[in-house]
Design an enzyme around this catalytic site. Structure first.
Site, PDB file in Angstrom:
ATOM      1  N   ASN A  10       0.690  -0.996   0.445  1.00 32.00           N
ATOM      2  CA  ASN A  10      -0.040   0.305  -0.186  1.00 32.00           C
ATOM      3  C   ASN A  10       0.732   0.911   0.101  1.00 32.00           C
ATOM      4  OD1 ASN A  10      -2.071   2.099   0.692  1.00 32.00           O
ATOM      5  ND2 ASN A  10      -2.715   1.337   2.593  1.00 32.00           N
ATOM      6  N   LYS A  12       0.094   4.207   0.272  1.00 29.03           N
ATOM      7  CA  LYS A  12      -0.950   5.503   0.738  1.00 29.03           C
ATOM      8  C   LYS A  12      -0.299   6.860  -0.682  1.00 29.03           C
ATOM      9  CE  LYS A  12      -0.009   3.092   5.157  1.00 29.03           C
ATOM     10  NZ  LYS A  12       0.253   3.303   6.249  1.00 29.03           N
ATOM     11  N   HIS A  99      -9.135   1.066   4.944  1.00 29.55           N
ATOM     12  CA  HIS A  99      -8.123   1.129   5.853  1.00 29.55           C
ATOM     13  C   HIS A  99      -8.443   2.223   7.114  1.00 29.55           C
ATOM     14  CE1 HIS A  99      -3.684   2.654   6.782  1.00 29.55           C
ATOM     15  NE2 HIS A  99      -3.941   1.413   5.947  1.00 29.55           N
ATOM     16  N   GLU A 101      -6.972   4.556   7.509  1.00 33.25           N
ATOM     17  CA  GLU A 101      -6.832   5.693   7.572  1.00 33.25           C
ATOM     18  C   GLU A 101      -8.057   6.369   6.989  1.00 33.25           C
ATOM     19  OE1 GLU A 101      -3.295   5.704   5.598  1.00 33.25           O
ATOM     20  OE2 GLU A 101      -2.043   5.112   7.585  1.00 33.25           O
ATOM     21  N   GLU A 171      -5.470  -4.999  10.400  1.00 35.17           N
ATOM     22  CA  GLU A 171      -4.557  -3.863  11.013  1.00 35.17           C
ATOM     23  C   GLU A 171      -4.616  -3.210  12.036  1.00 35.17           C
ATOM     24  OE1 GLU A 171      -2.289  -2.731   6.737  1.00 35.17           O
ATOM     25  OE2 GLU A 171      -4.369  -1.559   6.910  1.00 35.17           O
ATOM     26  N   GLY A 177       2.594   2.075  11.038  1.00 34.35           N
ATOM     27  CA  GLY A 177       3.540   3.245  10.557  1.00 34.35           C
ATOM     28  C   GLY A 177       4.035   3.878  11.620  1.00 34.35           C
ATOM     29  N   SER A 217       3.492  -2.232  10.601  1.00 34.50           N
ATOM     30  CA  SER A 217       4.506  -2.582  10.490  1.00 34.50           C
ATOM     31  C   SER A 217       5.799  -3.621  10.463  1.00 34.50           C
ATOM     32  CB  SER A 217       5.425  -1.649  12.359  1.00 34.50           C
ATOM     33  OG  SER A 217       4.493  -0.268  12.227  1.00 34.50           O
TER      34      SER A 217
HETATM   35  P1  13P Z   1       2.806   0.229   7.908  1.00 29.03           P
HETATM   36  O1  13P Z   1       3.483  -0.764   7.407  1.00 29.03           O
HETATM   37  O2  13P Z   1       3.671   1.352   7.086  1.00 29.03           O
HETATM   38  O3  13P Z   1       2.907   0.263   9.300  1.00 29.03           O
HETATM   39  O4  13P Z   1       1.641   0.453   6.752  1.00 29.03           O
HETATM   40  C1  13P Z   1       0.328  -0.317   6.962  1.00 29.03           C
HETATM   41  C2  13P Z   1      -0.877   0.107   6.557  1.00 29.03           C
HETATM   42  O5  13P Z   1      -1.828   0.710   6.787  1.00 29.03           O
HETATM   43  C3  13P Z   1      -0.228  -0.597   4.937  1.00 29.03           C
HETATM   44  O6  13P Z   1      -2.296  -0.775   4.550  1.00 29.03           O
END
Ligand code: 13P
Length: 256
Positions: A10, A12, A99, A101, A171, A177, A217
């Site tokens: 992803n 982002k 997601h 976010e 997740e 992150g 992560s």
């Molecule tokens: P990270 O791997 O940067 O923690 O992000 C995970 C994520 O949100 C994947 O969709």
């Protein structure tokens, strides 16, 4: 159990047009050189990249391209939004839905997400449906209920014929992150729970066929111990998917 193993990136809201092309070209080359197995690889890129990446993709049997969001309507006066048919028209095969976010920054509720899941099916996109609990919900012990409600309210209206095409990504919000990863045992506990809830709603056979990915992560150092868990079928990778070497090292955990 021969569930599909999947490593999805992803990106982002990262990478300008040229940078996206460079990274994707590195990934396709490395897949040709190093991918040995049946694992599926997916790149969920910003909308601006999808058409170009699909054209560049000369390893389509291993690698698919997906979007990170879609609007629930098929077309119309929704300034700034992108529909499932538009994603499909540039070669997108997958779409992330739910997601954390999107849930937190864009106020996407379970009800809106259910509509987005339906929109994905109307346009023959495979949803990668994300669920996860916050730090507070983990600490107060309500996380199983939260995860169950996320499934019940957004994907459990699907027929079993449709549901079998869904990919689930667990997740935990506190691991996204942050550099904090769920331990393999913590992740396995939740993945087994998700599979149990799916079995109760549909059937054990269907639950056993669904790929459930871990995200939060995930990196080349911890991927192997996470992916070794019985109910973890791969990863949804954020930060580490922006570096071709790291992403490929995660993909290669499944090399045979
Ligand atoms: P990270 O791997 O940067 O923690 O992000 C995970 C994520 O949100 C994947 O969709």
């Amino acid at each position: 159990m021969s569930r599909k193993k999947i490593v999805a990136g992803n990106w982002k809201m990262n990478l300008d047009y040229q940078a996206g092309i460079s990274l994707f070209s590195e990934i396709t080359q490395m897949l040709k050189d190093e991918h040995r197995g049946n694992q599926e690889v997916i790149v969920c890129a910003p909308f601006i990249h999808l058409g170009a990446l699909n054209k560049l993709n000369d390893v389509k049997e291993k690698l698919g391209v997906g979007a990170q969001n879609l609007h629930q309507a098929d077309s119309g006066a929704y300034t700034g939004e992108i529909s499932g048919s538009q994603i499909k028209s540039v070669g997108g095969k997958y779409v992330l839905i739910g997601h954390s976010e999107r849930r937190s920054y864009f106020k996407e509720t379970n009800e809106i997400l259910a509509e987005k899941v339906d929109a994905a099916f109307r346009h023959h996109l495979t949803p990668i449906f994300c669920i996860g609990e916050t730090k507070e919900q983990r600490e107060d012990g309500s996380y199983f209920e939260v995860l169950k409600a996320q499934l019940e309210q957004s994907v459990f209206h699907l027929s079993s014929k449709d549901f079998e095409r869904v990919i689930i990504a667990y997740e935990p919000v506190w691991a996204i992150g942050t550099g904090l990863t769920a331990s393999p045992e913590q992740a396995q506990e939740v993945h087994a729970y998700i599979r149990k809830v799916i079995a109760e709603k549909y059937s054990q056979e269907l639950a056993d066929s669904i790929s459930i990915l871990y995200g939060g992560s995930c990196n080349p150092k911890n991927a192997e111990s996470l992916f070794a868990q019985a109910d973890i079928d791969g990863g949804l990778i954020g930060g580490a998917s922006l570096k071709s070497r790291d992403f490929l090292d995660i993909v290669k955990v499944y090399n045979s």
